[in-house]
Scaffold this active site. Structure first.
Site, mmCIF file in Angstrom:
data_model
loop_
_atom_site.group_PDB
_atom_site.id
_atom_site.type_symbol
_atom_site.label_atom_id
_atom_site.label_comp_id
_atom_site.label_asym_id
_atom_site.label_seq_id
_atom_site.Cartn_x
_atom_site.Cartn_y
_atom_site.Cartn_z
ATOM 1 N N ASN A 347 46.201 31.725 43.926
ATOM 2 C CA ASN A 347 45.244 32.832 44.028
ATOM 3 C C ASN A 347 43.963 32.350 44.724
ATOM 4 O OD1 ASN A 347 44.283 35.410 43.758
ATOM 5 N ND2 ASN A 347 44.389 35.471 41.528
ATOM 6 N N HIS A 378 40.068 39.611 34.835
ATOM 7 C CA HIS A 378 41.510 39.802 34.714
ATOM 8 C C HIS A 378 41.872 40.979 33.811
ATOM 9 C CE1 HIS A 378 42.298 35.905 36.706
ATOM 10 N NE2 HIS A 378 43.498 36.402 36.890
#
Length: 507
Positions: A347, A378
């Site tokens: 990521n 998140h």
């Protein structure tokens, strides 16, 4: 993509592909997502060939990219896609109405709060534990773009040039974006469903046909001269990435059910399986969850490349690089020999965002602050917070071991190989141990797993972090400048004292 392979009727997007969902035995929202990404891939080729900057004005390219993006979002998420517009419009208003001195802070708070409210509503009101019709996924990428843009405008319009780092100078924005440019950056069809995040300057350079104009000319003179002679074709890179992504998809669909993650907390498995076998199974179960991310991110990267976005200069062998906005490097992830190497290649664009928005700017405990921001971004599942809190401890311990132990293994290639093998195994176990709450989501199952391991890595890493010394992190730029000024002043005073002493002796 959801972990549950059963079809779902909870999709809020289009039901046009329902027959295909039933045929493939996949949830409709997943089918819609893949279909839209494939349509985006085809649209990207068309966008590059028929709306090339040499043929079309930036306004047309912005408008088409935005409208296509909103259409794909509506197809996948229905009216929930309006959240993308509301979040973007709200923060644009903040940018216009507040001064550049503080708008980056307001935008960070508002964008993150809006995202968090949507995540909490989706998780605790609609469907806990399911990824069906997860409209907050694209909002996570939009949040990154909103906050990155706000900080880059602040750097370019509110801070002095000498106070910026080299990276901040490259990304700094010197004028306020128009509304069309802003929505195009946030909601373009190439990245609205799965990203990746990119800098505003890179995106505007791509739209206007001058992708590397804001980069350091000294570092990219060769690339710029080549680019002016010919525009590299992304076709082979797109073919490679699409092939890789669908191979990863097949791997995920065929292997994931063989090693279910939930078995790690099964009572019979814990009671009757030797610990070494539990370790191996943990590694295999977490290994088989990664291909779905490889599929999504690699395909998203291919879509951007197909549109002509993502060119990053040339290698030493004059081959074009298309990794400007790549989100992962699969081989470096699977063969990572340190926690840092794994995180640096997983990521990637989110890691860049966290570094630029938080780590480089946080005056106190930047590592802890960065992990906490990552957890908040998140989502609302407790497992995310357990993962990132554990990540803080693991990171500090890994840093201490690397600084204190690694130098003893660098005297010969054999010792270095032994060190790499040991650290590869340790890194993979540490990663699996850290991220399993990320998959289990809830506190109960996560704590059950950790207790079955007697919290061994937590305890061990805390002891290592306390026992082994670590070099201090580099001072922030302002502190470095202040220290340099103080040292210069001190040297000046010492020189003056010496001169005075010499004069007195002469007298």
């Amino acid at each position: 993509m959801a972990d549950d392979g059963a079809p779902s009727t909870a999709c809020t997007g289009s039901s046009l592909l329902q027959p295909l969902s039933e045929l493939t035995d996949l949830p409709l929202d997943q089918v819609n997502f893949v279909a839209c990404q494939l349509c985006a891939l085809i649209s990207a080729f068309w966008f590059r060939l028929f709306l090339h900057p040499s043929k079309t004005s930036p306004i047309i390219r912005h408008a088409v990219a935005t409208l296509l993006g909103l259409y794909f979002a509506m197809f996948c998420f229905g009216w929930y896609a309006l959240h993308f517009l509301v979040q973007s419009g709200l923060t644009y208003g903040i940018m216009i109405l507040t001064g550049v001195e503080h708008m980056h802070k307001y935008c960070l708070v508002v964008a993150l709060t809006y995202l968090s409210l949507c995540q909490i509503t989706r998780v605790y009101v609609f469907d806990y534990g399911m990824y069906t019709a997860d409209f907050t996924g694209p909002m996570m990428v939009i949040t990154q773009k909103i906050t990155s843009l706000a900080f880059e405008i602040h750097d370019g319009m509110a801070r002095k040039e000498e106070h910026l780092t080299a990276g901040q100078k490259i990304l700094a924005i010197r004028r306020m974006p128009s509304l069309l440019e802003y929505f195009s950056y946030n909601c373009n069809f190439m990245g609205i469903l799965a990203g990746p995040t990119c800098s505003y300057n890179d995106y505007i350079g791509f739209i206007e046909g001058d992708p590397r104009r804001h980069r350091d000319p000294k570092d990219n003179r060769k690339s710029s001269s080549k680019l002016s002679q010919r525009e590299p074709s992304p076709n082979m890179e797109v073919v490679r990435k699409v092939t890789t992504s669908f191979f990863c998809l097949l791997m995920f669909l065929s292997v994931c059910k063989v090693f279910p993650v939930e078995r790690n907390i099964d009572d019979d498995f814990i009671a009757n399986t030797p610990f070494y076998a539990q370790v191996v199974y943990l590694y295999l179960s977490m290994l088989t969850t990664r291909p779905k991310y490889y599929f999504v991110w690699t395909l998203a990267d291919a879509i951007n490349n197909a549109a002509g976005f993502g060119f990053n200069g040339y290698d030493s062998d004059d081959s074009a690089r298309w990794d400007l906005i790549s989100n992962l490097r699969i081989l470096k992830i699977e063969f990572a020999t340190s926690f840092k190497v794994f995180l640096d290649n997983w990521n990637i664009q989110t890691a860049h965002w966290l570094k630029r928005v938080c780590y480089e700017r946080c005056p106190y405990h930047p590592t802890a602050a960065t992990f906490i921001l990552s957890a908040m971004w998140h989502g609302a599942y407790p497992g995310y917070y357990l993962t990132f809190l554990t990540g803080i401890v693991i990171t500090l311990a890994a840093r201490a071991v690397r600084h204190n132990v690694r130098p003893y293994f660098l005297h010969s290639s054999t010792h270095k190989l032994v060190y790499d093998v040991i650290t590869w195994a340790a890194t993979q176990i540490a990663i699996c141990y850290t991220v399993i709450p990320f998959v289990l989501l809830s506190v109960g199952p996560s704590m059950k797993f950790y207790s079955s391991w007697y919290f061994s890595l937590h305890i061990g890493c805390i002891l290592v972090a306390f026992v082994l010394p670590v070099k201090r992190r580099n001072l922030p730029l302002k502190d470095q400048q202040k220290s340099t000024v103080q040292e210069s002043l001190q040297r000046h005073l010492e020189a003056t004292d010496r001169t005075c002493s010499q004069k007195e002796k002469t007298t």
